[in-house]
Scaffold this active site. Structure first.
Site, short mmCIF file in Angstrom:
data_model
loop_
_atom_site.label_atom_id
_atom_site.label_comp_id
_atom_site.label_asym_id
_atom_site.label_seq_id
_atom_site.Cartn_x
_atom_site.Cartn_y
_atom_site.Cartn_z
N HIS A 141 -4.81 -41.93 24.25
CA HIS A 141 -3.75 -42.95 24.07
C HIS A 141 -4.39 -44.12 23.33
O HIS A 141 -5.10 -44.93 23.93
CB HIS A 141 -3.23 -43.36 25.45
N ARG A 148 9.55 -46.28 26.73
CA ARG A 148 9.05 -47.07 27.86
C ARG A 148 7.97 -48.08 27.40
O ARG A 148 8.21 -49.28 27.33
CB ARG A 148 8.45 -46.13 28.94
N ASP A 149 6.82 -47.58 27.06
CA ASP A 149 5.70 -48.46 26.69
C ASP A 149 6.04 -49.27 25.45
O ASP A 149 5.64 -50.43 25.32
CB ASP A 149 4.46 -47.58 26.44
N CYS A 192 1.04 -55.57 20.83
CA CYS A 192 -0.02 -55.84 21.81
C CYS A 192 0.17 -57.27 22.30
O CYS A 192 0.15 -58.20 21.50
CB CYS A 192 -1.38 -55.68 21.15
N HIS A 207 -4.39 -47.39 20.56
CA HIS A 207 -3.60 -48.46 19.94
C HIS A 207 -4.18 -48.77 18.56
O HIS A 207 -5.38 -48.65 18.34
CB HIS A 207 -3.62 -49.71 20.82
N ASN A 229 0.83 -49.65 19.95
CA ASN A 229 0.70 -48.21 20.00
C ASN A 229 0.65 -47.61 18.61
O ASN A 229 1.38 -48.02 17.70
CB ASN A 229 1.93 -47.62 20.71
#
Lengths: 303, 303
Positions: free
Chosen positions: B207, B15-16, B240, B209, B249
């Site tokens: 979470h 998804r992300d 990003c 990055h 990520n």
């Protein structure tokens, strides 16, 4: 967490970073890189090595590079010297510090310098004695302190053994190097703790490779033991010969970002450092290996 | 250092990671990726989102993807639902968990979802209530908890404010996200500590990055606070949007390597995970963003 308030970085880019480059880097480019690093605030720079040009042709211009640097007071310029012949050649270049190197892995020592760890120390002993007699500082690079490409995991006892031998011949300070970047925070801490039996925190530096992306977490783990000297390479120069295309030395920019973000002073101007990284990356014709460099260059472009 | 002995990873790659991909990724490829992730041992996978295809065309096949997964018992499949319309559409796909999202930065909230933080929470309240009534778990993604592309540094109080609002509408657990990757260990710890005022460690995930290469040191800092749930993206999928070419990520492979190196169990087979990362990287026609992936693929080639 008790953390150091100040950290000193030793940029090894000009030597450790460039030594394996296939394309010839002219002395003038190396000199310009050193100038840019000291302008950015680096107080220690590993400039070149005095190894046979048969083995490391990239460093054949060692005397020219050392002679070409407009030295700043307060900056320490170091050179790698593997033996008496190298040391004698290096003397003319007036280094502030020489670096000798040994491995914590017997197999790596045999493959890399064709002798046992104990034999390598015997070979370095007269070099160290001569340097100290000449008023030159001596650093010992301890490679493969966490893992070895031939032996796998390295026991902390082996690191303690090497550190003790280094101490015994008069080496003043040592690098705890994770040469192939396989370490993680606890294994790196164990290697440092083994070294602390022979050298105090003033005389230990961390040298981590980012091959597996672990260098900054290992840096954090070392900071948490009180380590406040670290080696790194501008733009992440220096691939790992054991993994083509993989990254090698941790980028100085990434370490500086980590430290400044934690409120730890380095005396380094990150913007100037990124310019230095871009200078050498442009010359080499490839993007920087520094994630901070990439991110901030992108930010500049989009500003 | 008191560290967790077990960590649960939530792979957000499907998804992300894929949502901003320019090229269309067919449903069959997404399904295969989810299958490979669960075969590698992932127990939580963020599969897709139910956002208007006008805004996120890459996720328009959400129902097809969810329907195509051969679900394994013990694996949690989550989907992002921004509003009641999205939630109602998602219901048919039988997610185990829905994800709502808010920002700790007012400016980001306005730019990203065109309303204030408080308004976004009002909008999510009925979604959360409906999900809980339907027996579906609810996770709240808190973005920009350390820094914001518009506001700069974000105060921990703003994170606490958002966490409190999330708790107030019934959100069961939250992600503390460093959306633009600018955090360092101490700033990340402050964001987590602010969240701990409202949620316990069972209900917080980190979470991070890797835009500035800091994700693993931030992971270590979070582990040292006892956090044992983390989000990551296989192959580091997901650039990003604020820094072209920069990484987004953190790669699941890199987090797994860190954890296993520290003796922390994840239940994940790193080799299979690298295969999953290579599968999607091959499809996208670019090298993996995972440093561990690169290093171990190189090692396989040279073996």
């Amino acid at each position: 967490m008790t953390l150091p308030t100040h950290v000193k970085l030793i940029d090894v880019g000009p030597r450790d970073g460039l030594q394996n480059e296939k394309q010839t880097v002219p002395a003038a480019v190396k000199i310009e890189l050193v100038h840019r690093l000291q302008d950015a605030g680096l107080k220690e720079i590993e400039v070149t090595s005095f190894v046979s040009p048969k083995w490391v042709p990239q460093m054949a211009d060692n005397l020219e590079v050392m002679a070409g640097i407009a030295r700043q007071s307060g900056v320490r310029y170091s050179v790698l010297t593997p033996n008496m012949k190298g040391f004698e050649a290096a003397l003319a270049s007036k280094p502030d510090e020489i670096v000798v190197f040994g491995a914590a892995s017997e197999a790596f020592s045999q493959k890399n310098i064709n002798c046992s760890i104990a034999e390598s120390i015997e070979r370095f002993a007269p070099v160290v004695a001569a340097a100290l007699a000449a008023g030159i500082n001596v650093r010992g690079a301890m490679s493969c302190t966490v893992g070895c490409p031939y032996e796998g995991d390295i026991a902390p006892e082996r690191v303690g053994y090497l550190a003790g031998l280094m101490k015994g011949i008069g080496v003043q300070r040592v690098d705890v190097a994770d040469t192939i970047g396989v370490g993680t925070p606890l294994s790196v801490q164990r290697a440092i703790e083994a070294t602390l039996a022979h050298f105090d925190l003033n005389h230990i530096s961390g040298h981590f490779h980012d091959t597996y992306g672990q260098a900054l977490s290992n840096t954090l783990a070392a900071l948490q033991l009180g380590v406040f000297n670290f080696q790194s390479s501008v733009a992440g120069l220096g691939g790992c010969p054991y993994a083509k295309g993989a990254t090698g030395n941790v980028a100085t920019e990434d370490v500086v970002y980590l430290l400044h973000g934690m409120g730890i002073a380095t005396g380094i101007d990150l913007d100037k450092l990124i310019d230095a990284g871009q200078f050498i990356s442009d010359f080499l014709g490839r993007p920087t290996n520094s994630r901070v460099g990439k991110a901030l260059l992108n930010k500049r472009l989009s500003a």
